[in-house]
Design a protein around this motif. Sequence first.
Motif, PDB file in Angstrom:
ATOM      1  N   LEU A  62      30.778  30.249 164.886  1.00  0.00           N
ATOM      2  CA  LEU A  62      29.635  31.125 165.161  1.00  0.00           C
ATOM      3  C   LEU A  62      30.036  32.252 166.106  1.00  0.00           C
ATOM      4  O   LEU A  62      29.667  33.409 165.900  1.00  0.00           O
ATOM      5  CB  LEU A  62      28.484  30.312 165.753  1.00  0.00           C
ATOM      6  CG  LEU A  62      27.176  31.044 165.982  1.00  0.00           C
ATOM      7  CD1 LEU A  62      26.613  31.547 164.672  1.00  0.00           C
ATOM      8  CD2 LEU A  62      26.188  30.127 166.673  1.00  0.00           C
ATOM      9  N   TRP A  88      29.988  42.303 165.692  1.00  0.00           N
ATOM     10  CA  TRP A  88      29.942  43.286 166.782  1.00  0.00           C
ATOM     11  C   TRP A  88      31.024  44.342 166.587  1.00  0.00           C
ATOM     12  O   TRP A  88      30.765  45.541 166.752  1.00  0.00           O
ATOM     13  CB  TRP A  88      30.122  42.576 168.124  1.00  0.00           C
ATOM     14  CG  TRP A  88      30.081  43.518 169.281  1.00  0.00           C
ATOM     15  CD1 TRP A  88      28.974  44.073 169.860  1.00  0.00           C
ATOM     16  CD2 TRP A  88      31.203  44.034 169.990  1.00  0.00           C
ATOM     17  NE1 TRP A  88      29.347  44.895 170.879  1.00  0.00           N
ATOM     18  CE2 TRP A  88      30.717  44.902 170.986  1.00  0.00           C
ATOM     19  CE3 TRP A  88      32.575  43.855 169.877  1.00  0.00           C
ATOM     20  CZ2 TRP A  88      31.545  45.574 171.860  1.00  0.00           C
ATOM     21  CZ3 TRP A  88      33.407  44.532 170.758  1.00  0.00           C
ATOM     22  CH2 TRP A  88      32.888  45.377 171.732  1.00  0.00           C
ATOM     23  N   THR A 106      32.148  34.763 164.208  1.00  0.00           N
ATOM     24  CA  THR A 106      31.303  35.557 163.318  1.00  0.00           C
ATOM     25  C   THR A 106      30.565  36.635 164.105  1.00  0.00           C
ATOM     26  O   THR A 106      30.503  37.795 163.679  1.00  0.00           O
ATOM     27  CB  THR A 106      30.301  34.650 162.578  1.00  0.00           C
ATOM     28  OG1 THR A 106      31.031  33.657 161.854  1.00  0.00           O
ATOM     29  CG2 THR A 106      29.438  35.443 161.617  1.00  0.00           C
ATOM     30  N   ALA A 107      30.008  36.264 165.258  1.00  0.00           N
ATOM     31  CA  ALA A 107      29.308  37.244 166.097  1.00  0.00           C
ATOM     32  C   ALA A 107      30.272  38.331 166.560  1.00  0.00           C
ATOM     33  O   ALA A 107      29.927  39.521 166.564  1.00  0.00           O
ATOM     34  CB  ALA A 107      28.667  36.546 167.286  1.00  0.00           C
ATOM     35  N   ARG A 108      31.491  37.959 166.930  1.00  0.00           N
ATOM     36  CA  ARG A 108      32.494  38.944 167.363  1.00  0.00           C
ATOM     37  C   ARG A 108      32.846  39.894 166.222  1.00  0.00           C
ATOM     38  O   ARG A 108      32.940  41.112 166.410  1.00  0.00           O
ATOM     39  CB  ARG A 108      33.749  38.218 167.841  1.00  0.00           C
ATOM     40  CG  ARG A 108      34.853  39.138 168.319  1.00  0.00           C
ATOM     41  CD  ARG A 108      36.054  38.318 168.806  1.00  0.00           C
ATOM     42  NE  ARG A 108      37.141  39.188 169.210  1.00  0.00           N
ATOM     43  CZ  ARG A 108      38.136  39.552 168.399  1.00  0.00           C
ATOM     44  NH1 ARG A 108      38.182  39.094 167.168  1.00  0.00           N
ATOM     45  NH2 ARG A 108      39.087  40.346 168.828  1.00  0.00           N
TER      46      ARG A 108
END
Length: 71
Positions: free
Chosen positions: A43, A51, A46-48
């Motif tokens: 997770l 971004w 994925t967020a990185r």
Amino acid sequence: MKDTTLGAVTGTAGITFPWWNEIVVFMTGANQFLIALLGLFILGLTARKLWMENQIAAQKLRDLQGRGDGQ
């Protein structure tokens, strides 16, 4: 001889059965914990990634807007 050996193995397994049950319960909990940690790691990756893609898209938009002002 086979009956004695089989009886010894079966008896030993029977005596240690409660320990095996606890090991299985512990390993199940450990597996769930490991899966949760790996899920959080994925997770985070994925967020990185999202971004970084957002930053790249914003930079491209700024570059396009800059070129439009000069022409």
